[in-house]
Scaffold this active site. Structure first.
Site, mmCIF file in Angstrom:
data_model
loop_
_atom_site.group_PDB
_atom_site.id
_atom_site.type_symbol
_atom_site.label_atom_id
_atom_site.label_comp_id
_atom_site.label_asym_id
_atom_site.label_seq_id
_atom_site.Cartn_x
_atom_site.Cartn_y
_atom_site.Cartn_z
ATOM 1 N N HIS A 21 3.440 1.760 2.088
ATOM 2 C CA HIS A 21 4.022 2.131 3.382
ATOM 3 C C HIS A 21 5.536 1.972 3.370
ATOM 4 C CE1 HIS A 21 3.351 -2.217 5.035
ATOM 5 N NE2 HIS A 21 4.629 -2.062 4.784
ATOM 6 N N ASN B 278 0.835 -1.212 0.000
ATOM 7 C CA ASN B 278 0.000 0.000 0.000
ATOM 8 C C ASN B 278 0.865 1.256 0.000
ATOM 9 O OD1 ASN B 278 1.057 -0.048 2.537
ATOM 10 N ND2 ASN B 278 -0.896 -0.086 3.630
ATOM 11 N N GLU C 246 1.840 4.127 7.504
ATOM 12 C CA GLU C 246 0.755 3.655 6.638
ATOM 13 C C GLU C 246 0.094 4.843 5.919
ATOM 14 O OE1 GLU C 246 0.215 0.584 6.086
ATOM 15 O OE2 GLU C 246 1.071 -0.484 7.787
#
Ligand code: F6R
Length: 243
Positions: free
Chosen positions: A138, A136, A143
């Site tokens: 990160h 994603n 995050e």
């Protein structure tokens, strides 16, 4: 940003290890920022091999790791402390006292995060930070969110991460719920950054992170703003860009 294209995982590992070894040779008392995860395993194997051949000396190197689970003792085989000792520190001649991983057992989060930031500053900053890339976007445990988190901080792990990590623990209850991680500012202050990426499953995020807009919804995209980033990625990871 320089992007090196590697044939496959092994080639990516060798190319990335070459960059780290150049850093250690050029500045034997450098501070290396290190990462865990599956991506750096081949890099650590390669560095170990070169050390055993007598080509690398880690005796004056300091290291700082990106992150650690909160509440997990060092002896737990899922701790990042354990991972680093098993996969690198115990295989080369780095001095154990020169290696640093956030202390997951410090209950006072603010105290631990402040201590870690000061430790990095006292070392004169990070000369070379190695990063893996999450699916994603990160980096560390930063995050996707509404803003770029700045310094070392405590994060609540996302439900998805807890779910994914469950398989490594006896039960879901034992999976840590929080972690300490360097922040985006801590990472961006490193003098050089090396991102290692491998596999087709990372192709989408490679395209977004390094060729898309800079946005906290893709934390790694901020790396486009750093003036000394090297990405070493294999063909599979680059398959949606740089044909
Ligand atoms: C590891 C870390 C993570 C990983 C990322 C990629 O210390 O901070 O950000 O780099 O999750 O993990 P792998 O390499 O397992 O795909």
């Amino acid at each position: 940003m320089i992007i090196y294209r590697a044939k496959d995982y092994k080639d990516m590992s060798r190319k990335a290890a070459n960059i780290i070894s150049a850093q250690v040779i050029m500045k034997p008392n450098c501070t290396l920022g290190l990462a865990t995860g599956s991506t750096p395993l081949g890099i650590y194997d390669q560095l170990t091999e070169w050390y055993k051949k007598g080509d690398l000396d880690f005796s004056a190197v300091h290291s700082v790791n990106l992150d650690e689970y909160r509440g997990l003792p060092k002896e737990n085989d899922q701790s990042y402390y354990y991972f680093m000792h098993k996969n690198l520190f115990d295989r080369v001649n780095i001095r154990s006292e020169n290696t640093n991983v956030p202390n997951g057992m410090e209950p006072d989060a603010e105290k631990e995060c402040r201590r870690y930031e000061k430790l990095i500053a006292d070392l004169g900053g990070i000369d070379l930070q190695l990063l893996g890339l999450g699916h994603n976007g990160h980096i560390g445990f930063n995050e996707p969110g509404e803003a770029f988190e700045k310094e070392t901080h405590c994060v609540d792990l996302q439900e998805r991460t807890i779910e994914a990590n469950k398989r490594f623990f006896e039960s879901a209850d034992e999976v840590p719920r929080q972690a300490y991680t360097m922040g985006i500012k801590t990472i961006m202050q490193a003098k050089k950054i090396l991102v290692a990426v491998s596999g087709e499953d990372k192709a989408e995020i490679v395209k977004k992170a390094f060729f898309g807009p800079v946005t906290p919804t893709v934390p790694a995209s901020i790396l486009q703003m750093h003036n000394d980033v090297t990405v070493v990625a294999d063909e599979a990871a680059l398959s949606l860009c740089c044909k």
